[in-house]
Design an enzyme around this catalytic site. Structure first.
Site, PDB file in Angstrom:
ATOM      1  N   ALA A   8       0.983  -1.307   0.112  1.00  0.00           N
ATOM      2  CA  ALA A   8       0.022   0.021  -0.127  1.00  0.00           C
ATOM      3  C   ALA A   8       0.748   1.155  -0.120  1.00  0.00           C
ATOM      4  CB  ALA A   8      -0.802   0.024   1.262  1.00  0.00           C
ATOM      5  N   GLY A  17       0.730  -5.053   1.177  1.00  0.00           N
ATOM      6  CA  GLY A  17      -0.554  -5.067   0.141  1.00  0.00           C
ATOM      7  C   GLY A  17      -0.371  -5.681  -1.186  1.00  0.00           C
ATOM      8  N   GLU A  74      -0.708  -9.395  -0.353  1.00  0.00           N
ATOM      9  CA  GLU A  74      -2.241  -9.640   0.055  1.00  0.00           C
ATOM     10  C   GLU A  74      -3.193  -9.790  -1.480  1.00  0.00           C
ATOM     11  OE1 GLU A  74      -1.982  -6.321   2.655  1.00  0.00           O
ATOM     12  OE2 GLU A  74      -2.885  -7.651   4.165  1.00  0.00           O
ATOM     13  N   GLU A 121       4.460  -4.942   7.265  1.00  0.00           N
ATOM     14  CA  GLU A 121       3.853  -3.918   7.941  1.00  0.00           C
ATOM     15  C   GLU A 121       4.223  -3.521   9.440  1.00  0.00           C
ATOM     16  OE1 GLU A 121       2.606  -6.374   6.261  1.00  0.00           O
ATOM     17  OE2 GLU A 121       0.860  -5.632   4.699  1.00  0.00           O
TER      18      GLU A 121
HETATM   19  N1  CAA Z   1       4.734   3.138  -0.770  1.00  0.00           N
HETATM   20  C1  CAA Z   1       5.132   4.086  -1.389  1.00  0.00           C
HETATM   21  N2  CAA Z   1       6.235   4.477  -2.085  1.00  0.00           N
HETATM   22  C2  CAA Z   1       7.024   3.378  -2.100  1.00  0.00           C
HETATM   23  C3  CAA Z   1       6.576   1.920  -1.684  1.00  0.00           C
HETATM   24  C4  CAA Z   1       5.320   2.094  -1.061  1.00  0.00           C
HETATM   25  N3  CAA Z   1       5.051   0.925  -0.502  1.00  0.00           N
HETATM   26  N4  CAA Z   1       7.663   1.038  -1.962  1.00  0.00           N
HETATM   27  C5  CAA Z   1       8.551   1.689  -2.622  1.00  0.00           C
HETATM   28  N5  CAA Z   1       8.178   3.023  -2.833  1.00  0.00           N
HETATM   29  C6  CAA Z   1       9.002   3.968  -3.465  1.00  0.00           C
HETATM   30  C7  CAA Z   1      10.161   4.510  -2.615  1.00  0.00           C
HETATM   31  O1  CAA Z   1       9.886   5.379  -1.726  1.00  0.00           O
HETATM   32  C8  CAA Z   1      11.107   5.036  -3.669  1.00  0.00           C
HETATM   33  O2  CAA Z   1      10.685   6.345  -4.150  1.00  0.00           O
HETATM   34  P1  CAA Z   1      11.610   7.557  -4.516  1.00  0.00           P
HETATM   35  O3  CAA Z   1      12.358   7.155  -5.736  1.00  0.00           O
HETATM   36  O4  CAA Z   1      10.680   8.628  -4.709  1.00  0.00           O
HETATM   37  O5  CAA Z   1      12.550   7.631  -3.257  1.00  0.00           O
HETATM   38  C9  CAA Z   1      10.866   4.169  -5.023  1.00  0.00           C
HETATM   39  O6  CAA Z   1       9.478   3.536  -4.878  1.00  0.00           O
HETATM   40  C10 CAA Z   1      11.899   3.027  -5.270  1.00  0.00           C
HETATM   41  O7  CAA Z   1      11.909   2.144  -4.078  1.00  0.00           O
HETATM   42  P2  CAA Z   1      13.210   2.195  -3.011  1.00  0.00           P
HETATM   43  O8  CAA Z   1      14.132   3.236  -3.382  1.00  0.00           O
HETATM   44  O9  CAA Z   1      13.099   1.834  -1.718  1.00  0.00           O
HETATM   45  O10 CAA Z   1      13.686   0.852  -3.892  1.00  0.00           O
HETATM   46  P3  CAA Z   1      14.962  -0.220  -3.308  1.00  0.00           P
HETATM   47  O11 CAA Z   1      15.120  -1.128  -4.362  1.00  0.00           O
HETATM   48  O12 CAA Z   1      15.933   0.207  -2.495  1.00  0.00           O
HETATM   49  O13 CAA Z   1      13.798  -1.114  -2.316  1.00  0.00           O
HETATM   50  C11 CAA Z   1      11.865  -2.165  -1.428  1.00  0.00           C
HETATM   51  C12 CAA Z   1      12.827  -1.647  -2.782  1.00  0.00           C
HETATM   52  C13 CAA Z   1      12.519  -3.115  -0.551  1.00  0.00           C
HETATM   53  C14 CAA Z   1      10.526  -2.777  -1.810  1.00  0.00           C
HETATM   54  C15 CAA Z   1      11.395  -0.955  -0.622  1.00  0.00           C
HETATM   55  O14 CAA Z   1      11.035   0.043  -1.585  1.00  0.00           O
HETATM   56  C16 CAA Z   1      10.496  -1.067   0.194  1.00  0.00           C
HETATM   57  O15 CAA Z   1      10.929  -1.545   1.458  1.00  0.00           O
HETATM   58  N6  CAA Z   1       9.283  -0.566   0.250  1.00  0.00           N
HETATM   59  C17 CAA Z   1       8.182  -0.703   1.218  1.00  0.00           C
HETATM   60  C18 CAA Z   1       7.572  -2.171   1.207  1.00  0.00           C
HETATM   61  C19 CAA Z   1       6.650  -2.075   2.424  1.00  0.00           C
HETATM   62  O16 CAA Z   1       7.039  -1.831   3.559  1.00  0.00           O
HETATM   63  N7  CAA Z   1       5.333  -2.498   1.947  1.00  0.00           N
HETATM   64  C20 CAA Z   1       4.429  -2.632   2.988  1.00  0.00           C
HETATM   65  C21 CAA Z   1       3.322  -1.311   2.841  1.00  0.00           C
HETATM   66  S1  CAA Z   1       2.296  -1.244   4.190  1.00  0.00           S
HETATM   67  C22 CAA Z   1       0.820  -2.056   3.571  1.00  0.00           C
HETATM   68  O17 CAA Z   1       0.981  -2.666   2.409  1.00  0.00           O
HETATM   69  C23 CAA Z   1      -0.401  -2.255   4.287  1.00  0.00           C
HETATM   70  C24 CAA Z   1      -1.424  -3.214   4.025  1.00  0.00           C
HETATM   71  O18 CAA Z   1      -1.445  -4.408   4.241  1.00  0.00           O
HETATM   72  C25 CAA Z   1      -2.284  -2.562   3.092  1.00  0.00           C
END
Ligand code: CAA
Length: 260
Positions: free
Chosen positions: A66, A111, A114, A134
């Site tokens: 998400a 998400g 999911e 999360e």
């Molecule tokens: N939301 C918003 N932006 C996101 C994102 C997310 N879930 N995941 C990645 N992005 C964005 C980053 O902020 C980044 O944006 P910028 O270039 O503007 O800085 C871009 O995508 C590229 O990401 P990274 O630079 O972080 O790429 P990476 O290769 O270094 O890492 C990753 C990849 C491991 C997937 C890392 O991006 C990450 O950990 N993302 C978040 C994963 C996460 O926590 N997901 C769960 C979200 S909560 C949820 O989903 C709740 C639910 O149950 C509904």
């Protein structure tokens, strides 16, 4: 509805929905969820579509979760609506009368995992990574992860993944039953399309009844679920495809199904 964040295509009898916000690793904001909701309706209402594929555009991600940018400022009341609408959308996906295959091409986190779990079957690229991180954000999975993950891999493994927040690779996901098959990245879509095309050739009412018996029967008592199965199986005998399937078997030829 026109789409800004997904690509919707139909080829033959198979629809493909691709999440398309590669710069944010296809993170799901509420606009994208509305588009997914609409696209699921299109799959349901288009009689020519017999199966669907869900995947992610770009090199790196299926869906990285998400959208954290959108979520960070949410009040509880906004979070409630965000989660409720996602639940409605993913339940629509799960109960769609046509089979849906997730082609997980990269990160399927939070998400993203999911969404994949609400599909019938999951195929993954070797480089795909799965996880429910999360808790690291101070929340818990909110789009069905606490329930569907346990049903797929068992309660103990689901707790390990959700408390531990660790990513697992495709091979481990295969080992624990989170995905059905893995392929080299450059073969994933071709293999998924091949499987989807096979499903699209099956008699659609029988596929629909099989899905209904399993999806709605899963949480019932065994007795009630078996009763549901009996009803679903008996209904198949109302179709021309049942007559043709059995006749063709006895005549030792390939059945020609008409979808009737
Ligand atoms: N939301 C918003 N932006 C996101 C994102 C997310 N879930 N995941 C990645 N992005 C964005 C980053 O902020 C980044 O944006 P910028 O270039 O503007 O800085 C871009 O995508 C590229 O990401 P990274 O630079 O972080 O790429 P990476 O290769 O270094 O890492 C990753 C990849 C491991 C997937 C890392 O991006 C990450 O950990 N993302 C978040 C994963 C996460 O926590 N997901 C769960 C979200 S909560 C949820 O989903 C709740 C639910 O149950 C509904």
């Amino acid at each position: 509805m026109s789409y800004a964040n997904i690509i919707y295509e139909v080829e033959g009898f198979v629809a493909t929905i691709a999440f398309n916000r590669p710069k944010a690793l296809n993170a799901m904001n509420s606009d994208t969820m509305k588009e997914l909701h609409d696209a699921i309706g299109r799959v349901r209402n288009d009689e020519s579509v017999k199966a669907a594929i869900i995947t992610g555009a770009g090199e790196k991600a299926f869906v990285a979760g998400a959208d954290i940018v959108q979520m960070q400022a949410m009040a509880p009341v906004d979070a409630l609506s965000f989660m409720e609408f996602a639940h409605e959308t993913l339940r629509n996906l799960e109960t769609l009368s046509k089979p849906v295959i997730a082609a997980v091409n990269g990160y399927a986190l939070g998400g993203g995992c999911e969404i994949a779990m609400a599909c019938d079957v999951r195929f993954a690229a070797e480089k795909a990574r799965f996880g429910q991180p999360e808790v690291l954000l101070g929340i818990i999975p909110g789009w069905g992860g606490t329930q569907r993950l346990a049903r797929l891999v068992g309660l103990g493994r689901a707790k390990e993944l959700i408390y531990g927040c660790e990513q697992i690779d495709a091979r481990r996901a295969l080992e624990i039953g989170l995905v059905n098959r893995i392929y080299p990245g450059d073969q994933l879509m071709a293999e998924t399309r091949k499987f989807a095309a096979q499903l699209a050739e099956r008699p659609p009412f029988a596929v629909k009844m099989a899905k209904q018996a399993m999806t709605f029967g899963y949480d019932l008592s065994l007795e009630s679920a078996n009763r549901l199965e009996v009803e679903c199986c008996a209904q198949c005998f109302s179709t021309a495809d049942q007559k043709e399937g059995m006749k063709a078997f006895l005549e030792k030829r390939k059945a020609i199904f008409t979808g009737r």
